[in-house]
Design a protein around this motif. Structure first.
Motif, PDB file in Angstrom:
ATOM      1  N   ALA A  79       0.827  -1.209   0.000  1.00 20.46           N
ATOM      2  CA  ALA A  79       0.000   0.000   0.000  1.00 20.46           C
ATOM      3  C   ALA A  79       0.858   1.255   0.000  1.00 20.46           C
ATOM      4  CB  ALA A  79      -0.940  -0.001   1.204  1.00 20.46           C
ATOM      5  N   ALA A  80       1.640   1.395  -1.074  1.00 19.04           N
ATOM      6  CA  ALA A  80       2.579   2.513  -1.158  1.00 19.04           C
ATOM      7  C   ALA A  80       1.862   3.862  -1.102  1.00 19.04           C
ATOM      8  CB  ALA A  80       3.390   2.415  -2.444  1.00 19.04           C
ATOM      9  N   HIS A  81       2.521   4.831  -0.506  1.00 19.57           N
ATOM     10  CA  HIS A  81       1.989   6.199  -0.488  1.00 19.57           C
ATOM     11  C   HIS A  81       3.100   7.143  -0.923  1.00 19.57           C
ATOM     12  CE1 HIS A  81       4.084   7.000   3.340  1.00 19.57           C
ATOM     13  NE2 HIS A  81       3.774   5.768   3.620  1.00 19.57           N
ATOM     14  N   PRO A  82       2.753   8.372  -1.307  1.00 21.72           N
ATOM     15  CA  PRO A  82       3.759   9.295  -1.855  1.00 21.72           C
ATOM     16  C   PRO A  82       4.986   9.479  -0.965  1.00 21.72           C
ATOM     17  CG  PRO A  82       1.583  10.144  -2.313  1.00 21.72           C
ATOM     18  CD  PRO A  82       1.390   8.929  -1.443  1.00 21.72           C
ATOM     19  N   GLY A  83       4.835   9.345   0.327  1.00 24.66           N
ATOM     20  CA  GLY A  83       5.976   9.465   1.236  1.00 24.66           C
ATOM     21  C   GLY A  83       6.992   8.353   1.081  1.00 24.66           C
ATOM     22  N   ASP A  84       6.618   7.300   0.368  1.00 30.25           N
ATOM     23  CA  ASP A  84       7.556   6.206   0.116  1.00 30.25           C
ATOM     24  C   ASP A  84       8.476   6.495  -1.056  1.00 30.25           C
ATOM     25  OD1 ASP A  84       5.014   3.722   0.885  1.00 30.25           O
ATOM     26  OD2 ASP A  84       6.545   4.612   2.186  1.00 30.25           O
ATOM     27  N   SER A  85       8.220   7.581  -1.773  1.00 27.26           N
ATOM     28  CA  SER A  85       9.062   7.931  -2.919  1.00 27.26           C
ATOM     29  C   SER A  85      10.469   8.258  -2.433  1.00 27.26           C
ATOM     30  CB  SER A  85       8.474   9.133  -3.664  1.00 27.26           C
ATOM     31  OG  SER A  85       7.210   8.813  -4.214  1.00 27.26           O
ATOM     32  N   ALA A  86      11.430   7.492  -2.908  1.00 25.91           N
ATOM     33  CA  ALA A  86      12.818   7.645  -2.471  1.00 25.91           C
ATOM     34  C   ALA A  86      13.667   6.640  -3.239  1.00 25.91           C
ATOM     35  CB  ALA A  86      12.939   7.374  -0.965  1.00 25.91           C
ATOM     36  N   VAL A  87      14.958   6.623  -2.933  1.00 27.71           N
ATOM     37  CA  VAL A  87      15.839   5.585  -3.461  1.00 27.71           C
ATOM     38  C   VAL A  87      16.070   4.572  -2.348  1.00 27.71           C
ATOM     39  CG1 VAL A  87      18.033   5.047  -4.555  1.00 27.71           C
ATOM     40  CG2 VAL A  87      16.961   7.265  -4.955  1.00 27.71           C
ATOM     41  N   TYR A  88      15.917   3.311  -2.658  1.00 29.64           N
ATOM     42  CA  TYR A  88      16.066   2.250  -1.680  1.00 29.64           C
ATOM     43  C   TYR A  88      17.320   1.434  -2.002  1.00 29.64           C
ATOM     44  CZ  TYR A  88      11.348   3.314  -0.134  1.00 29.64           C
ATOM     45  OH  TYR A  88      10.241   3.966   0.362  1.00 29.64           O
ATOM     46  N   PHE A  89      18.083   1.142  -0.956  1.00 29.33           N
ATOM     47  CA  PHE A  89      19.294   0.348  -1.103  1.00 29.33           C
ATOM     48  C   PHE A  89      19.245  -0.851  -0.179  1.00 29.33           C
ATOM     49  CE2 PHE A  89      21.892   3.183  -3.640  1.00 29.33           C
ATOM     50  CZ  PHE A  89      21.403   4.439  -3.353  1.00 29.33           C
ATOM     51  N   CYS A  90      19.630  -2.004  -0.723  1.00 34.95           N
ATOM     52  CA  CYS A  90      19.894  -3.122   0.162  1.00 34.95           C
ATOM     53  C   CYS A  90      21.390  -3.111   0.462  1.00 34.95           C
ATOM     54  CB  CYS A  90      19.491  -4.442  -0.482  1.00 34.95           C
ATOM     55  SG  CYS A  90      20.413  -4.851  -1.978  1.00 34.95           S
ATOM     56  N   ALA A  91      21.763  -3.772   1.542  1.00 37.17           N
ATOM     57  CA  ALA A  91      23.175  -3.882   1.886  1.00 37.17           C
ATOM     58  C   ALA A  91      23.386  -5.219   2.585  1.00 37.17           C
ATOM     59  CB  ALA A  91      23.620  -2.720   2.772  1.00 37.17           C
ATOM     60  N   VAL A  92      24.554  -5.773   2.378  1.00 33.57           N
ATOM     61  CA  VAL A  92      24.863  -7.113   2.881  1.00 33.57           C
ATOM     62  C   VAL A  92      26.187  -7.059   3.626  1.00 33.57           C
ATOM     63  CG1 VAL A  92      25.328  -9.489   2.166  1.00 33.57           C
ATOM     64  CG2 VAL A  92      23.624  -8.153   0.961  1.00 33.57           C
ATOM     65  N   SER A  93      26.268  -7.823   4.702  1.00 32.36           N
ATOM     66  CA  SER A  93      27.515  -7.865   5.469  1.00 32.36           C
ATOM     67  C   SER A  93      27.792  -9.284   5.926  1.00 32.36           C
ATOM     68  CB  SER A  93      27.408  -6.941   6.688  1.00 32.36           C
ATOM     69  OG  SER A  93      28.503  -7.127   7.562  1.00 32.36           O
ATOM     70  N   GLU A  94      29.077  -9.632   5.920  1.00 27.79           N
ATOM     71  CA  GLU A  94      29.477 -10.916   6.494  1.00 27.79           C
ATOM     72  C   GLU A  94      29.626 -10.800   7.990  1.00 27.79           C
ATOM     73  OE1 GLU A  94      32.979 -12.582   4.750  1.00 27.79           O
ATOM     74  OE2 GLU A  94      32.515 -11.710   2.806  1.00 27.79           O
ATOM     75  N   GLY A  95      29.592  -9.598   8.490  1.00 29.02           N
ATOM     76  CA  GLY A  95      29.835  -9.407   9.912  1.00 29.02           C
ATOM     77  C   GLY A  95      31.308  -9.136  10.124  1.00 29.02           C
ATOM     78  N   GLY A  96      31.622  -8.098  10.850  1.00 25.85           N
ATOM     79  CA  GLY A  96      33.009  -7.747  11.088  1.00 25.85           C
ATOM     80  C   GLY A  96      33.623  -7.011   9.917  1.00 25.85           C
ATOM     81  N   ARG A  97      32.857  -6.793   8.900  1.00 23.32           N
ATOM     82  CA  ARG A  97      33.354  -6.067   7.748  1.00 23.32           C
ATOM     83  C   ARG A  97      32.379  -4.967   7.383  1.00 23.32           C
ATOM     84  NH1 ARG A  97      35.207  -9.854   2.998  1.00 23.32           N
ATOM     85  NH2 ARG A  97      36.093  -7.858   2.395  1.00 23.32           N
ATOM     86  N   ALA A  98      32.748  -4.200   6.388  1.00 19.50           N
ATOM     87  CA  ALA A  98      31.866  -3.119   5.951  1.00 19.50           C
ATOM     88  C   ALA A  98      30.713  -3.687   5.127  1.00 19.50           C
ATOM     89  CB  ALA A  98      32.665  -2.111   5.128  1.00 19.50           C
ATOM     90  N   LEU A  99      29.746  -2.841   4.858  1.00 24.56           N
ATOM     91  CA  LEU A  99      28.580  -3.257   4.077  1.00 24.56           C
ATOM     92  C   LEU A  99      28.869  -3.152   2.592  1.00 24.56           C
ATOM     93  CD1 LEU A  99      25.655  -1.506   5.973  1.00 24.56           C
ATOM     94  CD2 LEU A  99      26.683  -3.733   6.386  1.00 24.56           C
ATOM     95  N   ILE A 100      28.276  -4.058   1.838  1.00 22.41           N
ATOM     96  CA  ILE A 100      28.297  -3.971   0.388  1.00 22.41           C
ATOM     97  C   ILE A 100      26.880  -3.606  -0.045  1.00 22.41           C
ATOM     98  CG2 ILE A 100      28.754  -5.152  -1.789  1.00 22.41           C
ATOM     99  CD1 ILE A 100      31.211  -4.753   0.031  1.00 22.41           C
ATOM    100  N   PHE A 101      26.756  -2.509  -0.761  1.00 20.95           N
ATOM    101  CA  PHE A 101      25.445  -1.992  -1.124  1.00 20.95           C
ATOM    102  C   PHE A 101      24.993  -2.487  -2.487  1.00 20.95           C
ATOM    103  CE2 PHE A 101      24.268   1.122   2.071  1.00 20.95           C
ATOM    104  CZ  PHE A 101      25.458   1.332   2.742  1.00 20.95           C
ATOM    105  N   GLY A 102      23.687  -2.632  -2.628  1.00 22.20           N
ATOM    106  CA  GLY A 102      23.096  -2.850  -3.931  1.00 22.20           C
ATOM    107  C   GLY A 102      23.131  -1.565  -4.730  1.00 22.20           C
ATOM    108  N   THR A 103      22.713  -1.645  -5.963  1.00 22.19           N
ATOM    109  CA  THR A 103      22.831  -0.520  -6.890  1.00 22.19           C
ATOM    110  C   THR A 103      21.726   0.515  -6.732  1.00 22.19           C
ATOM    111  OG1 THR A 103      21.835  -2.012  -8.492  1.00 22.19           O
ATOM    112  CG2 THR A 103      24.199  -1.663  -8.652  1.00 22.19           C
ATOM    113  N   GLY A 104      20.725   0.213  -5.917  1.00 19.52           N
ATOM    114  CA  GLY A 104      19.685   1.193  -5.636  1.00 19.52           C
ATOM    115  C   GLY A 104      18.483   1.066  -6.557  1.00 19.52           C
ATOM    116  N   THR A 105      17.315   1.379  -6.009  1.00 17.76           N
ATOM    117  CA  THR A 105      16.066   1.402  -6.767  1.00 17.76           C
ATOM    118  C   THR A 105      15.358   2.706  -6.479  1.00 17.76           C
ATOM    119  OG1 THR A 105      15.776  -1.008  -6.693  1.00 17.76           O
ATOM    120  CG2 THR A 105      13.801   0.317  -7.089  1.00 17.76           C
TER     121      THR A 105
END
Lengths: 111, 114
Positions: A79-105
């Motif tokens: 049930a998306a609303h206009p306030g949801d308009s933005a760029v969304y990123f996923c990110a993954v970590s093995e733990g103990g390291r930095a995050l690796i980001f997705g390319t964005g949507t």
């Protein structure tokens, strides 16, 4: 190293509709997963942190699913609303390291 | 709670000059600090990861000579963009991690290069 593919790059939905963003990662040792929201001109806002032991996670207005077998992480905006308009990123970590980001949507929600 | 501050929030520098940005962790001890860059219309690229008592590890497209980082204690880190050019513009994020695995992000330093 870890690679994270995110799709789609752009998503336009009408208010009230749902929107799904999917990230596919490569490293089976990854066990922390994140979804972030970035509004125009702003930094990152953490939407949800997911541990590898939890497959279904519900937030306010969205659900995050983790499919370890296929190494996929998805964000479902319900049930998306206009306030949801933005760029969304996923990110993954093995733990103990930095995050690796997705390319964005870029999500655009029209009234 | 855990907070990360970054300053300046926005900065403009002339092409060929250098610019230093800072990151401060409040409410927790930052055992590791990661610096990221988001170029215009792009995702966040990891520049380097600094862990206390370990060498700073730079990612493939980034070097210490170009992006020297200091992490002198558990609450502070700084990074300098040396000899900045147009391709260095973007949002620079600092992500600090304490004893757990969550990374806390600052609001970023937005760099414009003229």
């Amino acid at each position: 190293g870890e690679q994270v593919e995110q799709r789609p790059p752009h998503l336009s939905v009408r208010e009230g509709d749902s929107a799904v963003i999917i990230c596919t990662y490569t490293d089976p040792n990854s066990y922390y997963f994140f979804w972030y929201k970035q509004e125009p001109g702003a930094g990152l806002q953490l939407l949800m942190k997911v541990f590898s032991s939890t497959e279904i996670n519900e937030g306010q207005g969205f659900t995050v699913l983790l499919n370890k077998k296929d190494k996929q992480l998805s964000l479902n905006l319900t049930a998306a609303h206009p306030g949801d308009s933005a760029v969304y990123f996923c990110a993954v970590s093995e733990g103990g390291r930095a995050l690796i980001f997705g390319t964005g949507t870029t999500v655009s929600v029209s009234p | 709670g855990a907070l990360v501050y970054q300053y300046p929030r926005r900065t403009i520098c002339k092409s060929g000059t250098s610019m230093r940005m800072e990151c401060q962790a409040v409410g927790f001890q930052a055992t590791s600090v990661a610096w990221y860059r988001q170029s215009p219309q792009k995702t966040f690229e990891l520049i380097a990861l600094s862990t206390v008592n370990s060498a700073i590890k730079y990612e493939q497209n980034f070097t210490q000579e170009k992006f020297p980082i200091s992490h002198p204690n558990l609450s502070f880190s700084s990074m300098t963009v040396l000899n900045a050019y147009l391709e260095d513009r973007g949002l620079y994020l600092c992500g600090a991690r304490g004893g757990g695995d969550e990374q806390y992000f600052g609001p970023g330093t937005r760099l414009t290069v003229l």
